[in-house]
Design a protein around this motif. Structure first.
Motif, PDB file in Angstrom:
ATOM      1  N   HIS A 124       0.829  -1.202   0.000  1.00  0.00           N
ATOM      2  CA  HIS A 124       0.000   0.000   0.000  1.00  0.00           C
ATOM      3  C   HIS A 124       0.866   1.255   0.000  1.00  0.00           C
ATOM      4  CE1 HIS A 124      -3.487  -2.425   1.927  1.00  0.00           C
ATOM      5  NE2 HIS A 124      -3.739  -2.231   0.651  1.00  0.00           N
ATOM      6  N   LEU A 125       1.873   1.276   0.867  1.00  0.00           N
ATOM      7  CA  LEU A 125       2.747   2.447   0.952  1.00  0.00           C
ATOM      8  C   LEU A 125       3.501   2.656  -0.357  1.00  0.00           C
ATOM      9  CD1 LEU A 125       4.222   2.046   4.554  1.00  0.00           C
ATOM     10  CD2 LEU A 125       2.184   3.297   3.823  1.00  0.00           C
TER      11      LEU A 125
ATOM     12  N   VAL B 154      -4.522  12.290   3.200  1.00  0.00           N
ATOM     13  CA  VAL B 154      -4.468  12.319   1.738  1.00  0.00           C
ATOM     14  C   VAL B 154      -3.536  11.219   1.228  1.00  0.00           C
ATOM     15  CG1 VAL B 154      -3.805  13.697  -0.274  1.00  0.00           C
ATOM     16  CG2 VAL B 154      -5.015  14.770   1.634  1.00  0.00           C
ATOM     17  N   PHE B 155      -2.413  11.035   1.916  1.00  0.00           N
ATOM     18  CA  PHE B 155      -1.486   9.983   1.502  1.00  0.00           C
ATOM     19  C   PHE B 155      -2.134   8.607   1.643  1.00  0.00           C
ATOM     20  CE2 PHE B 155       2.000   6.953   2.375  1.00  0.00           C
ATOM     21  CZ  PHE B 155       2.667   7.062   1.158  1.00  0.00           C
TER      22      PHE B 155
ATOM     23  N   GLU C 200      -5.506   3.881  -3.765  1.00  0.00           N
ATOM     24  CA  GLU C 200      -5.912   4.037  -5.159  1.00  0.00           C
ATOM     25  C   GLU C 200      -5.350   2.894  -5.999  1.00  0.00           C
ATOM     26  OE1 GLU C 200      -4.839   7.733  -6.885  1.00  0.00           O
ATOM     27  OE2 GLU C 200      -6.378   8.885  -5.831  1.00  0.00           O
ATOM     28  N   VAL C 201      -6.113   2.499  -7.000  1.00  0.00           N
ATOM     29  CA  VAL C 201      -5.658   1.469  -7.934  1.00  0.00           C
ATOM     30  C   VAL C 201      -5.746   2.050  -9.338  1.00  0.00           C
ATOM     31  CG1 VAL C 201      -6.047  -0.838  -8.843  1.00  0.00           C
ATOM     32  CG2 VAL C 201      -6.477  -0.364  -6.430  1.00  0.00           C
ATOM     33  N   PRO C 202      -4.634   2.150 -10.063  1.00  0.00           N
ATOM     34  CA  PRO C 202      -4.659   2.716 -11.419  1.00  0.00           C
ATOM     35  C   PRO C 202      -5.638   1.968 -12.314  1.00  0.00           C
ATOM     36  CG  PRO C 202      -2.398   2.472 -10.646  1.00  0.00           C
ATOM     37  CD  PRO C 202      -3.269   1.773  -9.642  1.00  0.00           C
TER      38      PRO C 202
ATOM     39  N   ALA D 116      -8.566  -4.895  -4.647  1.00  0.00           N
ATOM     40  CA  ALA D 116      -7.629  -4.547  -5.718  1.00  0.00           C
ATOM     41  C   ALA D 116      -6.385  -3.875  -5.153  1.00  0.00           C
ATOM     42  CB  ALA D 116      -8.319  -3.631  -6.730  1.00  0.00           C
ATOM     43  N   ALA D 117      -6.586  -2.974  -4.187  1.00  0.00           N
ATOM     44  CA  ALA D 117      -5.452  -2.268  -3.595  1.00  0.00           C
ATOM     45  C   ALA D 117      -4.522  -3.218  -2.856  1.00  0.00           C
ATOM     46  CB  ALA D 117      -5.958  -1.184  -2.646  1.00  0.00           C
TER      47      ALA D 117
END
Length: 239
Positions: free
Chosen positions: A81-82, A104-105, A111-113, A172-173
């Motif tokens: 994740h990081l 926010v980080f 997020e998953v592209p 997914a992440a």
């Protein structure tokens, strides 16, 4: 001022993964972690300082605080994740010229592209045209019939879909398979699929009546129907 001073230092995904994606024994032992493991937090701090320099240390300190906000906000995240979050900072260098706050980080880490936003996914689910497998899985868990016969502003069904889509996005992440049973929300545990469908059909019928300007009170609706049929109340047959 050169680009290296204006934007976070560009790093390759391989380097980020090497630094952060190694499994942490501490995180594996905790089923419900209360904070990010110290080992991952220290690695993240070093990488942020490398990318942002004084802009990072001046805002968040030179050393990681195991009891600080970052450790608590990032609880439950893995090294992968990081790494996702750091790669997002690199890809969005213009937007993140300065280091983001912890919340926010965290969002960047999850997020998953390629995954549609929730709003886009909701629209796709209603149309039945899926831009990603995650949307299809969430739609099927929600009920494709309900979605096809629903409206964009259906808050009740949107809430169910949003929850299902959030679960699939989390899979997914984490790099896990997207499919698999999605547990029902607590508020629906006592309802059978037939009961849920009946409630949805009732809501649709009520919305249709309201849209057509018809009375929702049974007595008023009956009186209106009799009047349109030309039946006087005195000549009405009683059942």
């Amino acid at each position: 001022m050169n680009n290296q001073q204006n934007h976070p230092q560009r790093v390759t995904s391989d380097l980020v993964d090497k630094v952060l994606s190694q499994p942490s024994t501490e995180s594996e032992q905790q089923t419900q972690p209360q904070k990010l493991p110290d080992r991952l937090l220290e690695r993240l701090w070093l990488k942020m300082a490398e990318m942002y320099g004084h802009r990072w240390t001046a805002n968040f300190g030179e050393r990681a605080d195991p009891e600080g906000a970052w450790a608590n906000v990032l609880k439950g995240l893995t090294g992968q994740h990081l790494a996702n979050g750091l790669n997002a900072l690199v890809d969005k260098g213009e937007e993140y010229d300065w280091p983001p706050p912890a919340n926010v980080f965290r969002a960047l880490c999850l997020e998953v592209p390629g995954l549609p936003t929730e709003d886009d996914a909701w629209g796709q689910a209603l149309r039945g045209t899926y831009g990603h497998l995650a949307v299809k899985i969430a739609a099927e868990a929600t009920g494709t019939y309900d979605l096809r016969t629903s409206r964009l502003d259906d808050r009740s069904l949107r809430k169910v879909f949003s929850r299902n889509y959030a679960i699939v996005r989390a899979r997914a992440a984490m790099g896990k398979p997207l499919d698999g049973e999605i547990p029902k929300a607590i508020e629906h545990q006592q309802k059978t699929p037939m009961q849920v469908q009946f409630a949805h059909s009732h809501r649709e019928a009520r919305d249709l009546i309201t849209a057509q300007g018809l009375p929702t009170d049974p007595k008023q609706a009956r009186a209106l129907l009799l009047a349109k049929m030309g039946i006087c109340r005195g000549g009405q047959a009683h059942g």
